[in-house]
Design a protein around this motif. Structure first.
Motif, short mmCIF file in Angstrom:
data_model
loop_
_atom_site.label_atom_id
_atom_site.label_comp_id
_atom_site.label_asym_id
_atom_site.label_seq_id
_atom_site.Cartn_x
_atom_site.Cartn_y
_atom_site.Cartn_z
N TYR A 60 0.86 -1.18 0.00
CA TYR A 60 0.00 0.00 0.00
C TYR A 60 0.89 1.23 0.00
CZ TYR A 60 -4.03 -2.88 1.24
OH TYR A 60 -5.04 -3.81 1.24
N PRO A 61 0.61 2.21 -0.86
CA PRO A 61 1.44 3.42 -0.90
C PRO A 61 1.20 4.29 0.33
CG PRO A 61 -0.45 3.66 -2.35
CD PRO A 61 -0.48 2.25 -1.82
N ALA A 62 2.10 5.21 0.55
CA ALA A 62 1.92 6.18 1.63
C ALA A 62 0.69 7.03 1.33
CB ALA A 62 3.16 7.08 1.72
N THR A 63 -0.14 7.23 2.36
CA THR A 63 -1.33 8.07 2.21
C THR A 63 -1.62 8.78 3.52
OG1 THR A 63 -2.80 6.25 2.82
CG2 THR A 63 -2.47 6.62 0.47
N GLY A 64 -2.10 9.98 3.42
CA GLY A 64 -2.54 10.71 4.61
C GLY A 64 -1.50 10.81 5.70
N GLY A 65 -0.24 10.88 5.33
CA GLY A 65 0.81 10.97 6.33
C GLY A 65 1.32 9.62 6.82
N ALA A 66 0.61 8.53 6.51
CA ALA A 66 1.07 7.20 6.90
C ALA A 66 2.11 6.73 5.89
CB ALA A 66 -0.09 6.22 6.95
N PRO A 67 3.18 6.11 6.36
CA PRO A 67 4.22 5.63 5.44
C PRO A 67 3.73 4.43 4.63
CG PRO A 67 4.68 4.90 7.68
CD PRO A 67 3.48 5.81 7.75
N PRO A 68 4.44 4.09 3.55
CA PRO A 68 4.05 2.91 2.79
C PRO A 68 4.18 1.65 3.65
CG PRO A 68 6.19 3.72 2.06
CD PRO A 68 5.66 4.71 3.04
N ALA A 69 3.26 0.72 3.46
CA ALA A 69 3.25 -0.50 4.26
C ALA A 69 2.78 -1.66 3.39
CB ALA A 69 2.32 -0.34 5.46
N LEU A 95 8.21 -12.02 3.80
CA LEU A 95 9.01 -11.00 4.49
C LEU A 95 10.21 -10.59 3.64
CD1 LEU A 95 8.82 -12.33 8.16
CD2 LEU A 95 7.68 -10.30 7.20
N ARG A 96 10.80 -11.54 2.93
CA ARG A 96 11.89 -11.19 2.00
C ARG A 96 11.35 -10.29 0.88
NH1 ARG A 96 13.50 -16.49 3.05
NH2 ARG A 96 12.40 -17.28 1.22
N ARG A 97 10.17 -10.62 0.39
CA ARG A 97 9.55 -9.80 -0.65
C ARG A 97 9.29 -8.38 -0.11
NH1 ARG A 97 4.19 -11.92 -3.75
NH2 ARG A 97 5.67 -13.27 -4.81
N ALA A 98 8.77 -8.29 1.10
CA ALA A 98 8.49 -6.98 1.70
C ALA A 98 9.77 -6.16 1.85
CB ALA A 98 7.81 -7.14 3.06
N ALA A 99 10.86 -6.82 2.21
CA ALA A 99 12.13 -6.13 2.40
C ALA A 99 12.66 -5.55 1.10
CB ALA A 99 13.17 -7.07 3.02
N SER A 100 12.21 -6.07 -0.03
CA SER A 100 12.66 -5.56 -1.33
C SER A 100 11.74 -4.45 -1.86
CB SER A 100 12.75 -6.70 -2.35
OG SER A 100 11.44 -7.14 -2.71
N GLU A 101 10.68 -4.15 -1.14
CA GLU A 101 9.73 -3.12 -1.55
C GLU A 101 9.92 -1.88 -0.68
OE1 GLU A 101 5.74 -4.65 -1.62
OE2 GLU A 101 6.30 -6.32 -2.91
N PRO A 102 9.42 -0.74 -1.14
CA PRO A 102 9.57 0.49 -0.37
C PRO A 102 8.51 0.61 0.73
CG PRO A 102 8.48 0.98 -2.42
CD PRO A 102 8.84 -0.49 -2.46
N VAL A 103 8.53 -0.31 1.69
CA VAL A 103 7.58 -0.27 2.80
C VAL A 103 8.36 -0.23 4.12
CG1 VAL A 103 5.79 -1.49 1.50
CG2 VAL A 103 7.33 -2.79 2.96
N THR A 104 7.72 0.31 5.14
CA THR A 104 8.37 0.41 6.45
C THR A 104 7.88 -0.62 7.45
OG1 THR A 104 6.75 2.04 7.17
CG2 THR A 104 8.78 2.88 6.17
N ALA A 105 6.69 -1.19 7.20
CA ALA A 105 6.12 -2.17 8.13
C ALA A 105 5.23 -3.14 7.36
CB ALA A 105 5.30 -1.47 9.22
N LEU A 147 -1.58 -7.52 13.89
CA LEU A 147 -0.17 -7.73 14.21
C LEU A 147 0.67 -6.93 13.23
CD1 LEU A 147 -1.58 -10.95 14.23
CD2 LEU A 147 0.24 -10.93 15.90
N SER A 148 1.87 -6.56 13.67
CA SER A 148 2.75 -5.81 12.77
C SER A 148 4.20 -6.17 13.03
CB SER A 148 2.55 -4.30 12.96
OG SER A 148 2.95 -3.91 14.26
N ARG A 149 5.00 -5.86 12.04
CA ARG A 149 6.44 -6.05 12.14
C ARG A 149 7.12 -4.97 11.31
NH1 ARG A 149 10.50 -11.13 11.09
NH2 ARG A 149 12.32 -9.80 10.99
N ARG A 150 8.14 -4.37 11.86
CA ARG A 150 8.92 -3.39 11.12
C ARG A 150 9.70 -4.11 10.03
NH1 ARG A 150 7.20 1.16 11.45
NH2 ARG A 150 9.16 2.02 10.78
N VAL A 151 9.90 -3.45 8.91
CA VAL A 151 10.63 -4.05 7.81
C VAL A 151 12.13 -3.95 8.05
CG1 VAL A 151 11.14 -3.89 5.33
CG2 VAL A 151 8.80 -3.72 6.15
N THR A 152 12.59 -2.94 8.75
CA THR A 152 14.00 -2.77 9.03
C THR A 152 14.57 -4.03 9.66
OG1 THR A 152 13.59 -0.44 9.45
CG2 THR A 152 15.69 -1.33 10.24
#
Length: 155
Positions: A60-69, A95-105, A147-152
């Motif tokens: 999901y792209p960044a919207t309304g001040g929320a970062p991409p996720a 999770l590997r796929r998420a790490a290759s995308e511009p998302v933060t969580a 549930l959530s997890r940071r991508v970092t």
């Protein structure tokens, strides 16, 4: 073992997921919706022409001040294939796929225990930072836990 799904997997994705939807663990989706969203999925074949497991990730792209996720959804493993590490292999792939995308969580919603997600570094939360469109689409009658997890630091 784990591979990206293709549109040809649409019927098998529906067949695998249908029982989980009937039980209330997943939302019911049409075969056509699985065909359209096949690019979101990773799958594990069962060796008999079907699927032993599947899981999907949607960005999901960044919207309304929320970062991409990103959101993990439709995680299921066939009853006869559970306990063999298929769910973990699918989630690690996502999770590997998420790490290759511009998302933060990465976020997920579950009506179950969430044990798979918790074992992979997710934490229970209130959905802060989650995509608003995804949160709005959650059915409160299902009683899902977010549930959530940071991508970092994902590996």
């Amino acid at each position: 073992m784990v591979r990206p799904a293709t549109a040809r997997d649409g019927r098998a994705l529906h067949r695998l997921s249908h029982g989980f939807a009937v039980a209330g663990a997943l939302r019911e989706r049409s075969v056509a919706s699985y065909v359209r969203a096949a690019h979101d999925f990773l799958v594990v074949a069962d060796g008999e022409g079907g699927l032993a497991g599947c899981a999907a990730l949607r960005g999901y792209p960044a919207t309304g001040g929320a970062p991409p996720a990103a959101v993990v959804y439709n995680v299921c493993v066939a009853p006869g294939s559970q306990g063999r590490g298929i769910g973990s292999a699918l989630l690690r792939g996502l999770l590997r796929r998420a790490a290759s995308e511009p998302v933060t969580a990465v976020f997920a919603a579950t009506t179950g225990s969430g044990a798979l997600f918790l074992r992979h570094g997710f934490v229970c939360g209130d959905g802060a930072g989650a995509p608003a469109a995804w949160l709005d689409a959650l059915d409160p009658r299902r009683g899902s836990r977010i549930l959530s997890r940071r991508v970092t630091g994902l590996t």
